[in-house]
Design a protein around this motif. Sequence first.
Motif, PDB file in Angstrom:
ATOM      1  N   VAL A  36     -57.143   1.397 114.684  1.00  9.76           N
ATOM      2  CA  VAL A  36     -56.243   0.798 115.670  1.00  9.76           C
ATOM      3  C   VAL A  36     -55.926   1.860 116.712  1.00  9.76           C
ATOM      4  N   VAL A  37     -56.277   1.589 117.973  1.00 10.37           N
ATOM      5  CA  VAL A  37     -56.232   2.596 119.034  1.00 10.37           C
ATOM      6  C   VAL A  37     -55.348   2.118 120.186  1.00 10.37           C
ATOM      7  N   PRO A  38     -54.451   2.977 120.700  1.00  9.02           N
ATOM      8  CA  PRO A  38     -53.685   2.593 121.894  1.00  9.02           C
ATOM      9  C   PRO A  38     -54.585   2.538 123.125  1.00  9.02           C
ATOM     10  N   GLY A  39     -54.438   1.475 123.928  1.00  8.12           N
ATOM     11  CA  GLY A  39     -55.281   1.331 125.110  1.00  8.12           C
ATOM     12  C   GLY A  39     -54.995   2.357 126.173  1.00  8.12           C
ATOM     13  N   ASP A  40     -53.726   2.759 126.339  1.00 10.24           N
ATOM     14  CA  ASP A  40     -53.355   3.810 127.292  1.00 10.24           C
ATOM     15  C   ASP A  40     -52.034   4.407 126.856  1.00 10.24           C
ATOM     16  N   GLU A  41     -51.479   5.289 127.710  1.00  8.65           N
ATOM     17  CA  GLU A  41     -50.250   6.001 127.351  1.00  8.65           C
ATOM     18  C   GLU A  41     -49.017   5.102 127.372  1.00  8.65           C
ATOM     19  N   ASN A  42     -49.140   3.889 127.909  1.00  7.60           N
ATOM     20  CA  ASN A  42     -48.001   2.976 127.968  1.00  7.60           C
ATOM     21  C   ASN A  42     -47.802   2.189 126.673  1.00  7.60           C
ATOM     22  N   VAL A  43     -48.738   2.284 125.771  1.00 15.51           N
ATOM     23  CA  VAL A  43     -48.596   1.605 124.479  1.00 15.51           C
ATOM     24  C   VAL A  43     -47.612   2.398 123.621  1.00 15.51           C
ATOM     25  N   THR A  44     -46.563   1.747 123.166  1.00 16.64           N
ATOM     26  CA  THR A  44     -45.502   2.433 122.424  1.00 16.64           C
ATOM     27  C   THR A  44     -45.809   2.496 120.928  1.00 16.64           C
ATOM     28  N   ASP A  45     -45.073   3.367 120.242  1.00 15.47           N
ATOM     29  CA  ASP A  45     -45.199   3.456 118.788  1.00 15.47           C
ATOM     30  C   ASP A  45     -44.816   2.131 118.136  1.00 15.47           C
ATOM     31  N   ASN A  46     -43.839   1.434 118.727  1.00 13.41           N
ATOM     32  CA  ASN A  46     -43.431   0.140 118.191  1.00 13.41           C
ATOM     33  C   ASN A  46     -44.563  -0.883 118.304  1.00 13.41           C
ATOM     34  N   ASP A  47     -45.281  -0.840 119.436  1.00 13.36           N
ATOM     35  CA  ASP A  47     -46.441  -1.730 119.598  1.00 13.36           C
ATOM     36  C   ASP A  47     -47.468  -1.476 118.507  1.00 13.36           C
ATOM     37  N   MET A  48     -47.763  -0.192 118.261  1.00 15.92           N
ATOM     38  CA  MET A  48     -48.769   0.165 117.264  1.00 15.92           C
ATOM     39  C   MET A  48     -48.335  -0.260 115.864  1.00 15.92           C
ATOM     40  N   THR A  49     -47.034  -0.104 115.579  1.00 15.89           N
ATOM     41  CA  THR A  49     -46.518  -0.489 114.263  1.00 15.89           C
ATOM     42  C   THR A  49     -46.644  -1.986 114.042  1.00 15.89           C
ATOM     43  N   ILE A  50     -46.326  -2.767 115.081  1.00 17.01           N
ATOM     44  CA  ILE A  50     -46.417  -4.227 114.970  1.00 17.01           C
ATOM     45  C   ILE A  50     -47.864  -4.659 114.717  1.00 17.01           C
ATOM     46  N   VAL A  51     -48.786  -4.097 115.492  1.00 14.82           N
ATOM     47  CA  VAL A  51     -50.192  -4.480 115.363  1.00 14.82           C
ATOM     48  C   VAL A  51     -50.745  -4.052 114.012  1.00 14.82           C
ATOM     49  N   LYS A  52     -50.421  -2.835 113.623  1.00 12.32           N
ATOM     50  CA  LYS A  52     -50.923  -2.347 112.329  1.00 12.32           C
ATOM     51  C   LYS A  52     -50.427  -3.223 111.187  1.00 12.32           C
ATOM     52  N   GLY A  53     -49.166  -3.601 111.235  1.00 15.47           N
ATOM     53  CA  GLY A  53     -48.623  -4.476 110.198  1.00 15.47           C
ATOM     54  C   GLY A  53     -49.262  -5.850 110.215  1.00 15.47           C
ATOM     55  N   SER A  54     -49.634  -6.322 111.401  1.00 14.97           N
ATOM     56  CA  SER A  54     -50.221  -7.656 111.530  1.00 14.97           C
ATOM     57  C   SER A  54     -51.614  -7.748 110.932  1.00 14.97           C
ATOM     58  N   VAL A  55     -52.383  -6.660 110.991  1.00 14.38           N
ATOM     59  CA  VAL A  55     -53.775  -6.702 110.521  1.00 14.38           C
ATOM     60  C   VAL A  55     -53.925  -6.200 109.088  1.00 14.38           C
ATOM     61  N   THR A  56     -52.825  -5.755 108.465  1.00  9.78           N
ATOM     62  CA  THR A  56     -52.904  -5.211 107.104  1.00  9.78           C
ATOM     63  C   THR A  56     -53.348  -6.258 106.096  1.00  9.78           C
ATOM     64  N   ALA A  57     -53.049  -7.525 106.366  1.00 14.27           N
ATOM     65  CA  ALA A  57     -53.391  -8.583 105.411  1.00 14.27           C
ATOM     66  C   ALA A  57     -54.889  -8.752 105.227  1.00 14.27           C
ATOM     67  N   PHE A  58     -55.693  -8.373 106.222  1.00 16.57           N
ATOM     68  CA  PHE A  58     -57.143  -8.577 106.117  1.00 16.57           C
ATOM     69  C   PHE A  58     -57.943  -7.326 106.470  1.00 16.57           C
ATOM     70  N   SER A  59     -57.294  -6.145 106.428  1.00 10.92           N
ATOM     71  CA  SER A  59     -58.019  -4.905 106.686  1.00 10.92           C
ATOM     72  C   SER A  59     -57.203  -3.732 106.157  1.00 10.92           C
ATOM     73  N   ASP A  60     -57.794  -2.558 106.230  1.00 16.71           N
ATOM     74  CA  ASP A  60     -57.089  -1.320 105.888  1.00 16.71           C
ATOM     75  C   ASP A  60     -56.976  -0.510 107.175  1.00 16.71           C
ATOM     76  N   PRO A  61     -55.922  -0.753 107.988  1.00 19.06           N
ATOM     77  CA  PRO A  61     -55.853  -0.143 109.320  1.00 19.06           C
ATOM     78  C   PRO A  61     -55.459   1.325 109.287  1.00 19.06           C
ATOM     79  N   VAL A  62     -56.032   2.094 110.204  1.00 16.13           N
ATOM     80  CA  VAL A  62     -55.663   3.494 110.393  1.00 16.13           C
ATOM     81  C   VAL A  62     -55.514   3.730 111.885  1.00 16.13           C
ATOM     82  N   VAL A  63     -54.415   4.347 112.288  1.00 18.96           N
ATOM     83  CA  VAL A  63     -54.159   4.614 113.703  1.00 18.96           C
ATOM     84  C   VAL A  63     -54.981   5.816 114.143  1.00 18.96           C
ATOM     85  N   VAL A  64     -55.736   5.644 115.230  1.00 22.01           N
ATOM     86  CA  VAL A  64     -56.576   6.703 115.784  1.00 22.01           C
ATOM     87  C   VAL A  64     -56.131   6.945 117.225  1.00 22.01           C
ATOM     88  N   ASP A  65     -56.085   8.221 117.635  1.00 23.62           N
ATOM     89  CA  ASP A  65     -55.477   8.553 118.922  1.00 23.62           C
ATOM     90  C   ASP A  65     -56.355   8.272 120.139  1.00 23.62           C
TER      91      ASP A  65
END
Length: 356
Positions: A51-80
Amino acid sequence: MSLRSLLKKEFHWSKHNVAALLFILLVLPGFFAYTSVAFETVIPRDAPMAVVPGDENVTDNDMTIVKGSVTAFSDPVVVDSEERATRMLRREAVYSVLVVPPDITEADNDNASFTYTVDGSIVPYKEPSKALRNVMAFQFDSLLNADVSVDRRVLDPDNTLSEYLVPVFLMAILMLFAFTYVPYNLAQEAAVLDRLRAEASLEAVVGAKLVYFTLLMLVPILVFQGAAAALGYATNALAPAALVGLLLTFVVLAALAMAVMVVFRFGTMGRFVNVVLLLAVVGFSGLAYPVGYFSALRKTLVRLFPTHYAMVITRSGMLKGLDLSLFLDWVAGLLAVAGLALLALKLSAVYYRRTS
């Protein structure tokens, strides 16, 4: 002898080989019966996703929401960065990359477009990824305020299932040869080996066999390449990465199979142990399916086997034409494992001499 006497003889034989019989009659049937339910799974649930932020405007909260949303069908890892995530995708450390756009929680954002990238050469994941894209689109649309879309992108090459299976079958054949024919050859020549020890060490004899058999593996590699070319498949078994992955794997497994045969004095038990090792290696190397396709536990087990990394290197060379430099750390690890396998072969020869 009467039938009763013959049956009694077989019963006494069974008592002396109870471990082997229990494995064949109980453990193996139970294992295959249990693993059959895995194929009921249509959508992978634990496959790694970057799971990768598209640019510097993507917040940590955005990443947390997305990561939590895809956990049900994947093993997500945040990449910079997307570049690093793509490198992980090519090395099969992850099987998809999800790029998160900014302002996904803003209601007035009518252009929140996620980019979902998969590798076209990983056919077993490529097809289910179509369903996963639809699942993500529905889930994001219901959770987020923005007008969300998920664009699925497939990295070249876009292989067919037949092309994908070519390196799988080729690797399986080399494994089969290492654990069946090599032990069979040693068992057939056990008496000859004892006579040869008068003129050369046991290490030299089995070492020569290992070199010869490794060179012999070029034959099935060439046959597969010729057959694939005749069928019009976009595979290259002679790519440097493919040759390194295949031949290093054979050296490791053949040396291990030889060591087992020497320890068991070229007997039937040695061949039986090698068949058990073959089943374990084939079953837990992740030759065909991506890791995490069936369960998190299976993903952990697969990544403990050096043959899994050899399979990724081989597949990357044959299907993607990737340079060997992308896998230098894994090649170094395989060379270390090969050194340990050769050391085991050496120690087995020492044990054989001391117990003769």
